[in-house]
Motif scaffolding. Structure first.
Motif, PDB file in Angstrom:
ATOM      1  N   ASP A  82       0.826  -1.209   0.000  1.00  0.00           N
ATOM      2  CA  ASP A  82       0.000   0.000   0.000  1.00  0.00           C
ATOM      3  C   ASP A  82       0.861   1.260   0.000  1.00  0.00           C
ATOM      4  O   ASP A  82       0.370   2.353   0.242  1.00  0.00           O
ATOM      5  CB  ASP A  82      -0.954  -0.001   1.196  1.00  0.00           C
ATOM      6  N   ILE A  83       2.153   1.108  -0.293  1.00  0.00           N
ATOM      7  CA  ILE A  83       3.077   2.235  -0.184  1.00  0.00           C
ATOM      8  C   ILE A  83       2.775   3.279  -1.262  1.00  0.00           C
ATOM      9  O   ILE A  83       2.731   4.487  -0.984  1.00  0.00           O
ATOM     10  CB  ILE A  83       4.539   1.771  -0.290  1.00  0.00           C
ATOM     11  N   SER A  84       2.561   2.826  -2.498  1.00  0.00           N
ATOM     12  CA  SER A  84       2.290   3.793  -3.569  1.00  0.00           C
ATOM     13  C   SER A  84       0.984   4.530  -3.302  1.00  0.00           C
ATOM     14  O   SER A  84       0.854   5.720  -3.623  1.00  0.00           O
ATOM     15  CB  SER A  84       2.238   3.090  -4.927  1.00  0.00           C
ATOM     16  N   ASN A  85       0.016   3.846  -2.694  1.00  0.00           N
ATOM     17  CA  ASN A  85      -1.265   4.480  -2.365  1.00  0.00           C
ATOM     18  C   ASN A  85      -1.074   5.563  -1.308  1.00  0.00           C
ATOM     19  O   ASN A  85      -1.629   6.669  -1.405  1.00  0.00           O
ATOM     20  CB  ASN A  85      -2.255   3.434  -1.861  1.00  0.00           C
ATOM     21  N   ARG A  86      -0.291   5.244  -0.278  1.00  0.00           N
ATOM     22  CA  ARG A  86      -0.011   6.230   0.774  1.00  0.00           C
ATOM     23  C   ARG A  86       0.789   7.407   0.223  1.00  0.00           C
ATOM     24  O   ARG A  86       0.583   8.563   0.625  1.00  0.00           O
ATOM     25  CB  ARG A  86       0.726   5.561   1.932  1.00  0.00           C
ATOM     26  N   PHE A  87       1.717   7.130  -0.698  1.00  0.00           N
ATOM     27  CA  PHE A  87       2.486   8.189  -1.344  1.00  0.00           C
ATOM     28  C   PHE A  87       1.549   9.122  -2.096  1.00  0.00           C
ATOM     29  O   PHE A  87       1.644  10.358  -1.989  1.00  0.00           O
ATOM     30  CB  PHE A  87       3.518   7.564  -2.285  1.00  0.00           C
ATOM     31  N   TRP A  88       0.628   8.545  -2.879  1.00  0.00           N
ATOM     32  CA  TRP A  88      -0.337   9.365  -3.622  1.00  0.00           C
ATOM     33  C   TRP A  88      -1.164  10.229  -2.674  1.00  0.00           C
ATOM     34  O   TRP A  88      -1.337  11.433  -2.911  1.00  0.00           O
ATOM     35  CB  TRP A  88      -1.218   8.460  -4.478  1.00  0.00           C
ATOM     36  N   ALA A  89      -1.648   9.629  -1.602  1.00  0.00           N
ATOM     37  CA  ALA A  89      -2.471  10.379  -0.656  1.00  0.00           C
ATOM     38  C   ALA A  89      -1.698  11.566  -0.074  1.00  0.00           C
ATOM     39  O   ALA A  89      -2.216  12.691   0.004  1.00  0.00           O
ATOM     40  CB  ALA A  89      -2.956   9.456   0.462  1.00  0.00           C
ATOM     41  N   ALA A  90      -0.460  11.335   0.323  1.00  0.00           N
ATOM     42  CA  ALA A  90       0.347  12.409   0.909  1.00  0.00           C
ATOM     43  C   ALA A  90       0.604  13.516  -0.108  1.00  0.00           C
ATOM     44  O   ALA A  90       0.493  14.715   0.210  1.00  0.00           O
ATOM     45  CB  ALA A  90       1.670  11.845   1.434  1.00  0.00           C
ATOM     46  N   CYS A  91       0.925  13.138  -1.337  1.00  0.00           N
ATOM     47  CA  CYS A  91       1.193  14.125  -2.382  1.00  0.00           C
ATOM     48  C   CYS A  91      -0.048  14.937  -2.716  1.00  0.00           C
ATOM     49  O   CYS A  91       0.021  16.172  -2.884  1.00  0.00           O
ATOM     50  CB  CYS A  91       1.707  13.438  -3.637  1.00  0.00           C
ATOM     51  N   ALA A  92      -1.187  14.274  -2.825  1.00  0.00           N
ATOM     52  CA  ALA A  92      -2.423  14.971  -3.187  1.00  0.00           C
ATOM     53  C   ALA A  92      -2.838  15.946  -2.096  1.00  0.00           C
ATOM     54  O   ALA A  92      -3.265  17.076  -2.378  1.00  0.00           O
ATOM     55  CB  ALA A  92      -3.540  13.960  -3.460  1.00  0.00           C
ATOM     56  N   LEU A  93      -2.710  15.529  -0.845  1.00  0.00           N
ATOM     57  CA  LEU A  93      -3.072  16.428   0.258  1.00  0.00           C
ATOM     58  C   LEU A  93      -2.079  17.576   0.381  1.00  0.00           C
ATOM     59  O   LEU A  93      -2.454  18.709   0.710  1.00  0.00           O
ATOM     60  CB  LEU A  93      -3.172  15.643   1.563  1.00  0.00           C
ATOM     61  N   TYR A  94      -0.824  17.311   0.105  1.00  0.00           N
ATOM     62  CA  TYR A  94       0.160  18.398   0.116  1.00  0.00           C
ATOM     63  C   TYR A  94      -0.175  19.423  -0.968  1.00  0.00           C
ATOM     64  O   TYR A  94      -0.187  20.642  -0.704  1.00  0.00           O
ATOM     65  CB  TYR A  94       1.571  17.843  -0.097  1.00  0.00           C
ATOM     66  N   GLU A  95      -0.471  18.957  -2.170  1.00  0.00           N
ATOM     67  CA  GLU A  95      -0.768  19.888  -3.257  1.00  0.00           C
ATOM     68  C   GLU A  95      -2.045  20.670  -2.988  1.00  0.00           C
ATOM     69  O   GLU A  95      -2.146  21.848  -3.335  1.00  0.00           O
ATOM     70  CB  GLU A  95      -0.895  19.106  -4.572  1.00  0.00           C
ATOM     71  N   ALA A  96      -3.008  20.034  -2.338  1.00  0.00           N
ATOM     72  CA  ALA A  96      -4.286  20.686  -2.076  1.00  0.00           C
ATOM     73  C   ALA A  96      -4.226  21.679  -0.926  1.00  0.00           C
ATOM     74  O   ALA A  96      -4.938  22.682  -0.930  1.00  0.00           O
ATOM     75  CB  ALA A  96      -5.356  19.632  -1.793  1.00  0.00           C
ATOM     76  N   THR A  97      -3.377  21.389   0.071  1.00  0.00           N
ATOM     77  CA  THR A  97      -3.371  22.217   1.285  1.00  0.00           C
ATOM     78  C   THR A  97      -2.101  23.039   1.468  1.00  0.00           C
ATOM     79  O   THR A  97      -2.120  24.049   2.177  1.00  0.00           O
ATOM     80  CB  THR A  97      -3.526  21.330   2.537  1.00  0.00           C
ATOM     81  N   GLY A  98      -0.981  22.597   0.896  1.00  0.00           N
ATOM     82  CA  GLY A  98       0.301  23.254   1.120  1.00  0.00           C
ATOM     83  C   GLY A  98       0.925  22.948   2.465  1.00  0.00           C
ATOM     84  O   GLY A  98       1.967  23.521   2.817  1.00  0.00           O
ATOM     85  N   GLU A  99       0.304  22.023   3.218  1.00  0.00           N
ATOM     86  CA  GLU A  99       0.813  21.723   4.561  1.00  0.00           C
ATOM     87  C   GLU A  99       2.070  20.850   4.477  1.00  0.00           C
ATOM     88  O   GLU A  99       2.078  19.793   3.840  1.00  0.00           O
ATOM     89  CB  GLU A  99      -0.266  21.031   5.389  1.00  0.00           C
ATOM     90  N   LYS A 100       3.134  21.299   5.134  1.00  0.00           N
ATOM     91  CA  LYS A 100       4.444  20.659   5.037  1.00  0.00           C
ATOM     92  C   LYS A 100       4.445  19.231   5.564  1.00  0.00           C
ATOM     93  O   LYS A 100       5.227  18.384   5.097  1.00  0.00           O
ATOM     94  CB  LYS A 100       5.470  21.489   5.805  1.00  0.00           C
ATOM     95  N   SER A 101       3.580  18.943   6.537  1.00  0.00           N
ATOM     96  CA  SER A 101       3.577  17.595   7.115  1.00  0.00           C
ATOM     97  C   SER A 101       3.262  16.542   6.054  1.00  0.00           C
ATOM     98  O   SER A 101       3.816  15.441   6.086  1.00  0.00           O
ATOM     99  CB  SER A 101       2.568  17.506   8.256  1.00  0.00           C
ATOM    100  N   TYR A 102       2.388  16.871   5.115  1.00  0.00           N
ATOM    101  CA  TYR A 102       2.073  15.910   4.048  1.00  0.00           C
ATOM    102  C   TYR A 102       3.282  15.712   3.138  1.00  0.00           C
ATOM    103  O   TYR A 102       3.546  14.595   2.675  1.00  0.00           O
ATOM    104  CB  TYR A 102       0.865  16.394   3.238  1.00  0.00           C
ATOM    105  N   TYR A 103       4.011  16.782   2.875  1.00  0.00           N
ATOM    106  CA  TYR A 103       5.235  16.669   2.057  1.00  0.00           C
ATOM    107  C   TYR A 103       6.232  15.744   2.737  1.00  0.00           C
ATOM    108  O   TYR A 103       6.850  14.881   2.094  1.00  0.00           O
ATOM    109  CB  TYR A 103       5.854  18.049   1.835  1.00  0.00           C
ATOM    110  N   GLN A 104       6.398  15.909   4.034  1.00  0.00           N
ATOM    111  CA  GLN A 104       7.343  15.065   4.775  1.00  0.00           C
ATOM    112  C   GLN A 104       6.904  13.603   4.731  1.00  0.00           C
ATOM    113  O   GLN A 104       7.744  12.695   4.590  1.00  0.00           O
ATOM    114  CB  GLN A 104       7.448  15.567   6.213  1.00  0.00           C
ATOM    115  N   ASP A 105       5.596  13.366   4.831  1.00  0.00           N
ATOM    116  CA  ASP A 105       5.098  11.996   4.721  1.00  0.00           C
ATOM    117  C   ASP A 105       5.369  11.434   3.324  1.00  0.00           C
ATOM    118  O   ASP A 105       5.722  10.255   3.169  1.00  0.00           O
ATOM    119  CB  ASP A 105       3.592  11.948   5.002  1.00  0.00           C
ATOM    120  N   ALA A 106       5.197  12.273   2.312  1.00  0.00           N
ATOM    121  CA  ALA A 106       5.456  11.826   0.938  1.00  0.00           C
ATOM    122  C   ALA A 106       6.925  11.455   0.770  1.00  0.00           C
ATOM    123  O   ALA A 106       7.246  10.472   0.087  1.00  0.00           O
ATOM    124  CB  ALA A 106       5.053  12.916  -0.053  1.00  0.00           C
ATOM    125  N   GLU A 107       7.817  12.203   1.386  1.00  0.00           N
ATOM    126  CA  GLU A 107       9.241  11.862   1.333  1.00  0.00           C
ATOM    127  C   GLU A 107       9.494  10.488   1.940  1.00  0.00           C
ATOM    128  O   GLU A 107      10.251   9.673   1.388  1.00  0.00           O
ATOM    129  CB  GLU A 107      10.062  12.911   2.081  1.00  0.00           C
TER     130      GLU A 107
END
Length: 578
Positions: free
Chosen positions: A316-341
């Motif tokens: 489920d790693i690619s799914n979690r990556f997508w979720a983190a990236c999409a939420l980062y792009e939608a909100t700009g919140e850095k925590s999602y970017y860090q999760d995507a990393e």
């Protein structure tokens, strides 16, 4: 029998144009409907390639621009008819968008819009939560997934994502009208400013599936993997499928995909209905919170004895990556970017260690229902923030596009696939690749624009973009008839369009033709069904196809085989200035 293969729908006047011959010829001519020669040229011998098994000869008529109806002739052999027109793809675009309407589940069809393909309301009963002693749940609505009547969270989320990323990259998709019921727009801003008018058709149709996916989410944020009957229905109409519906277990893949697509949808619907968009974002964050609270993968297996689509995944790693990236792009919140990393590192390690991969190329450009990291990278590209992850996404798409162009140079059809790609749903493999090429061309187009359209960078970019565009056009040509089966893989589009999809309602609805705009799964060397196994053994990959209702491994349809074509054609329309 000698044949001339080409795009049976046709060509834009200024686009590349070619036909592929499976026989030797020196010259060809273009003949109009009145029988007059309109153009002639030399035939070039390309040679034999392993994906088609043909000794191929190419007739290039890219220098012929005159609008009209034509066919190609060489050595007394004639091709199917085709059109040259600025509007050549208008019907195709409307058809591939409207097919989602015909696949609606519940009571959403209207005779005014469905016409002879109307059926009565279906699957209106509440669904039993499998294995739990709890009240049945209303999960009506959405789209039937494929040839069966199941509805699946991951597949639905990915199909919607293809459409909505199409809107984000190419907003001209919002202008396509395809004759479905209008949906009133809501309030577009926090100050309750009202928008007059309706949602664009593509957003009205996507909302049908988004509303259903909301029903698939539990109060704790997790998402049921699917709702189906326990076993596939026989070939009956949807309203006759009255067996008990079951909601099957929650999965982390479904929960992540829903978090991602709701966040993506938020970025679009907030311009039309702020209340609805806020609801999407709340649901996205609720799903993401569940993922954070449940870091271990919760994968999915069918219940014992159940045979409906499993849509299982190895991780489920690619799914979690997508979720983190999409939420980062939608909100700009850095925590999602860090999760995507974090997920990027995990996915890279998993990819290197995997003994078997269900995909070719770069995992960060995968756009299917299982591996979805490419969707996450599309969100990163939309963020355009110059970050390390943005650069990863950009590099991945450009390098994968270059690999695909190298493939295209190896066969007479100019097809960006190799023999390993002719699996179950090979046409989706092609369409995912065309999405990658479309995004790569978009990246270079943006780079050229930012460079001011001059200088060494702009010249280099223009040359590269032309390579990507050529591969995209060749892929569209293949799908619409320029293939060694001499068939268009989109119903209702092309003189020899396939007519017998593995799809229950079109098989038994007493309507001679299936509804238009359906994409066939296409050639598949696996030949997994009994009818397919009647084909000769050791066929070249491109010839492992049969247009027959029983061929579920060759000729089924699905929502996520149509959706990438919508994305790709939106890119084509943008290049047309439409």
């Amino acid at each position: 029998m000698s044949k001339i293969f080409l795009n049976q729908v046709g060509f834009q006047p200024d686009s590349a144009k070619k036909a592929v011959l499976d026989f030797e010829a020196d010259e060809f001519k273009i003949v109009d409907d009145a029988g007059n020669e309109a153009f002639n040229g030399r035939v070039i011998h390309f040679g034999k390639d392993e994906i088609s098994g043909e000794d191929t000869y190419v007739a290039d008529f890219g220098g012929f621009y005159k609008a009209g109806r034509y066919h190609v002739e060489a050595n007394g052999v004639s091709s199917p008819n085709f059109e040259i027109s600025e509007n050549v793809y208008d019907k195709l675009m409307k058809d591939i968008c409207k097919c989602f309407y015909y696949l609606r589940c519940g009571d959403a069809l209207d005779r005014k819009y469905a016409g002879e393909f109307y059926h009565e309301p279906c699957h209106m009963s509440k669904a039993t939560v499998y294995g739990e002693d709890t009240d049945p749940v209303d999960v009506t609505g959405g789209w039937h997934d494929a040839g069966d009547y199941g509805r699946y969270s991951t597949a639905g989320a990915v199909a919607v994502a293809h459409l909505l990323y199409g809107v984000r990259f190419f907003d001209n998709l919002l202008n396509v009208e395809f004759d479905i019921p209008k949906v009133q727009a809501g309030s577009a801003s926090a100050d309750n400013t009202s928008i007059s008018g309706y949602l664009p058709d593509i957003l009205a149709e996507a909302k049908v599936e988004l509303d259903f996916l909301m029903k698939m989410q539990r109060e704790n944020g997790s998402v049921w993997h699917k709702v189906t009957t326990f076993c596939h229905a026989p070939f009956i109409m949807p309203e006759e499928d009255t067996s008990e519906l079951f909601l099957f277990n929650v999965s982390s893949m479904a929960t992540a995909d829903i978090a991602a697509v709701f966040a993506l949808a938020y970025t679009i619907y907030r311009n039309y209905d702020a209340e609805y968009a806020d609801k999407l974002m709340d649901r996205a964050k609720r799903a993401y919170k569940w993922l954070q609270d449940n870091p271990e993968p919760l994968l999915f297996k069918n219940a014992e004895g159940s045979n409906t689509g499993e849509y299982g995944e190895a991780e489920d790693i690619s799914n979690r990556f997508w979720a983190a990236c999409a939420l980062y792009e939608a909100t700009g919140e850095k925590s999602y970017y860090q999760d995507a990393e974090t997920q990027k590192e995990r996915l890279g390690s998993f990819d290197k260690a995997a003994e078997f991969k269900g995909y070719q190329g770069d995992v960060f450009t995968c756009l299917g229902w299982a591996e979805v990291a490419g969707l996450g990278c599309m969100s990163l590209l939309l963020s355009d923030d110059g970050s390390e992850l943005f650069e990863l996404a950009k590099k991945s798409y450009l390098q994968e596009a270059d690999r695909l162009c190298d493939n295209a140079d190896k066969n007479g059809f100019g097809l960006c696939m190799d023999k390993k790609d002719f699996i179950w749903g090979s046409n989706m493999e092609l369409l995912k690749y065309l999405m990658v090429l479309t995004v790569a061309e978009h990246i270079n187009s943006e780079t050229a624009t930012n460079a001011g359209g001059n200088g060494k960078l702009a010249k280099s970019v223009k040359k590269t973009r032309s390579k990507y565009e050529s591969a995209i056009i060749a892929g569209i040509d293949y799908l619409l008839g320029c293939n060694s089966m001499d068939v268009s893989y989109v119903t209702g589009n092309g003189e020899k369009a396939f007519k017998n999809p593995h799809l229950r309602p079109t098989a038994i609805d007493d309507v001679e033709q299936p509804w238009p705009g359906l994409v066939s799964g296409g050639p598949n060397v696996g030949l997994q069904d009994e009818r397919a196994q009647t084909l000769p053994k050791d066929l070249p990959p491109m010839k492992c196809y049969l247009d027959h209702i029983d061929c579920y491994s060759l000729n089924e349809i699905t929502i996520y085989w149509n959706s990438p074509l919508v994305f790709v054609m939106a890119g084509v329309f943008r290049r047309m200035g439409r």
